[in-house]
Design an enzyme around this catalytic site. Structure first.
Site, PDB file in Angstrom:
ATOM      1  N   ASP A  24      51.715  43.897  49.523  1.00  0.00           N
ATOM      2  CA  ASP A  24      52.871  43.019  49.426  1.00  0.00           C
ATOM      3  C   ASP A  24      53.119  42.103  48.584  1.00  0.00           C
ATOM      4  OD1 ASP A  24      55.501  42.916  50.083  1.00  0.00           O
ATOM      5  OD2 ASP A  24      55.562  42.269  52.177  1.00  0.00           O
ATOM      6  N   HIS A  41      55.128  44.548  39.817  1.00  0.00           N
ATOM      7  CA  HIS A  41      54.567  46.001  39.946  1.00  0.00           C
ATOM      8  C   HIS A  41      53.622  46.411  39.256  1.00  0.00           C
ATOM      9  CE1 HIS A  41      57.675  45.963  43.190  1.00  0.00           C
ATOM     10  NE2 HIS A  41      58.670  46.201  42.479  1.00  0.00           N
ATOM     11  N   LEU A 135      34.872  58.589  47.966  1.00  0.00           N
ATOM     12  CA  LEU A 135      35.896  57.894  48.769  1.00  0.00           C
ATOM     13  C   LEU A 135      37.336  58.661  48.656  1.00  0.00           C
ATOM     14  CD1 LEU A 135      37.315  55.041  49.772  1.00  0.00           C
ATOM     15  CD2 LEU A 135      38.199  54.895  47.348  1.00  0.00           C
TER      16      LEU A 135
HETATM   17  C1  IPE Z   1      56.113  47.222  52.580  1.00  0.00           C
HETATM   18  O1  IPE Z   1      56.483  46.215  52.050  1.00  0.00           O
HETATM   19  C2  IPE Z   1      56.233  48.440  51.906  1.00  0.00           C
HETATM   20  C3  IPE Z   1      55.116  48.249  50.760  1.00  0.00           C
HETATM   21  C4  IPE Z   1      54.208  47.354  50.802  1.00  0.00           C
HETATM   22  C5  IPE Z   1      54.998  49.444  50.154  1.00  0.00           C
HETATM   23  P1  IPE Z   1      58.143  45.641  52.056  1.00  0.00           P
HETATM   24  O2  IPE Z   1      58.248  44.465  51.122  1.00  0.00           O
HETATM   25  O3  IPE Z   1      59.115  46.973  51.654  1.00  0.00           O
HETATM   26  O4  IPE Z   1      58.493  45.319  53.716  1.00  0.00           O
HETATM   27  P2  IPE Z   1      59.538  44.224  54.136  1.00  0.00           P
HETATM   28  O5  IPE Z   1      60.867  44.698  53.493  1.00  0.00           O
HETATM   29  O6  IPE Z   1      59.299  42.856  54.078  1.00  0.00           O
HETATM   30  O7  IPE Z   1      59.407  44.300  55.488  1.00  0.00           O
HETATM   31  C1  IPE Z   2      55.322  45.232  47.404  1.00  0.00           C
HETATM   32  O1  IPE Z   2      55.837  44.214  46.786  1.00  0.00           O
HETATM   33  C2  IPE Z   2      55.523  46.719  46.537  1.00  0.00           C
HETATM   34  C3  IPE Z   2      56.665  47.485  47.146  1.00  0.00           C
HETATM   35  C4  IPE Z   2      57.267  47.382  48.145  1.00  0.00           C
HETATM   36  C5  IPE Z   2      56.965  48.587  46.382  1.00  0.00           C
HETATM   37  P1  IPE Z   2      57.449  43.720  47.062  1.00  0.00           P
HETATM   38  O2  IPE Z   2      58.386  44.408  45.846  1.00  0.00           O
HETATM   39  O3  IPE Z   2      57.823  44.132  48.226  1.00  0.00           O
HETATM   40  O4  IPE Z   2      57.172  42.304  46.605  1.00  0.00           O
HETATM   41  P2  IPE Z   2      57.803  40.952  47.469  1.00  0.00           P
HETATM   42  O5  IPE Z   2      57.613  41.299  48.732  1.00  0.00           O
HETATM   43  O6  IPE Z   2      59.384  41.104  47.006  1.00  0.00           O
HETATM   44  O7  IPE Z   2      57.140  39.758  47.232  1.00  0.00           O
HETATM   45 MG    MG Z   3      57.666  42.685  49.895  1.00  0.00          MG
END
Ligand code: IPE
Ligand code: IPE
Ligand code: MG
Length: 247
Positions: A24, A41, A135
């Site tokens: 995240d 990303h 792995l």
């Molecule tokens: C969880 O992160 C999903 C992934 C890392 C793929 P999100 O950013 O979507 O989660 P919330 O919305 O903060 O709970």
């Molecule tokens: C995690 O990063 C990747 C996915 C959920 C696909 P986020 O896109 O949730 O990044 P933040 O949480 O907004 O920083």
């Molecule tokens: Mg996120």
């Protein structure tokens, strides 16, 4: 600082068998640099490469990465489209490298939401890496822990209706055999980056006795050293599994 022995293990201890990561913070990383979310990303994919390679080197047997949650489908069509495109390009470019590194691939989640091109590439990639013995890399895409449990229940109901199992024989062992990660050891260490302290519907069944590690590092900044720190912290935990050791 982590100390490593010659085999790459942290503090001379064997690594956790199964590590799962909620990757995240891509968006916040991009925002902090005044870049579009897409760049976060993309940078996140580079971190995936580093972490996969490092886990393979350390001798971790399974690594499960949360790439895209079922709830992430609610994001703008622009971001969802971009994430799909990134997934497609990673499948196209990385499969060969995974093969060279003896890594198996398993994709879990509701793939029906993806394009036919992604679905067939995903299936081909899994099949071509099936015989590898190193792995096991699991990518959770359009995945939700509640979805996984619901799917398992559905499959069990079908087998009951066919007379293949009796309701009285349904127990946790049997139920576990119907979940997405049935062939893998249960998750030893669950890591979430970016400072959020929640599961966001990631693995539910498989983390019953996992050790949780939350760090503030945003996923694009996470690296080999960050993983070593998480593993070192894991090694400092006393895992009791409900028993009372030493008494
Ligand atoms: C969880 O992160 C999903 C992934 C890392 C793929 P999100 O950013 O979507 O989660 P919330 O919305 O903060 O709970
Ligand atoms: C995690 O990063 C990747 C996915 C959920 C696909 P986020 O896109 O949730 O990044 P933040 O949480 O907004 O920083
Ligand atoms: Mg996120």
């Amino acid at each position: 600082m982590s100390s490593k022995n010659d085999s790459g293990n942290i503090s001379g201890m064997p690594p956790p068998q199964h590590i799962a990561i909620i990757m995240d913070g891509n968006g916040r990383w991009a925002k902090s640099k005044h870049l579009p979310r897409s760049r976060g990303h993309q940078k996140g994919v580079q971190t995936v490469r580093k972490v996969v390679k490092h886990c393979a080197k350390l001798g971790v047997s399974s690594l499960t990465l949360f790439a895209f949650s079922s709830e992430n489908m609610k994001r703008s069509s622009e971001e969802v489209g971009l994430l799909f495109k990134l997934f497609l390009s990673v499948l196209k470019t990385e499969t060969k490298k995974l093969k060279e590194n003896n890594i198996r691939l398993k994709i879990i989640g509701d793939l029906s939401a993806f394009t036919p091109e992604i679905i067939s590439l995903a299936n081909e990639a899994e099949a071509s890496l099936q015989k590898n013995t190193g792995l096991t890399l699991v990518i959770a895409a359009n995945y939700g822990g509640q979805w996984d449990i619901t799917e398992s229940a559905k499959k069990i109901a079908i087998d009951v209706s066919k007379g293949l199992i009796a309701p009285d024989n349904i127990n946790t062992d049997l139920f576990g055999r119907y979940t997405s990660l049935s062939e893998l050891p249960s998750v030893d260490l669950l890591i979430r980056t970016s400072g959020e302290v929640r599961l966001s519907n990631f693995l539910l069944w498989d983390i019953a006795y996992s050790e949780f590690y939350f760090c503030k590092t945003l996923w694009p900044d996470f690296n080999e050293k960050s993983l070593d720190e998480a593993i070192k912290n894991f090694h400092s935990r006393e895992r009791r599994f409900g028993e009372r050791n030493g008494e």
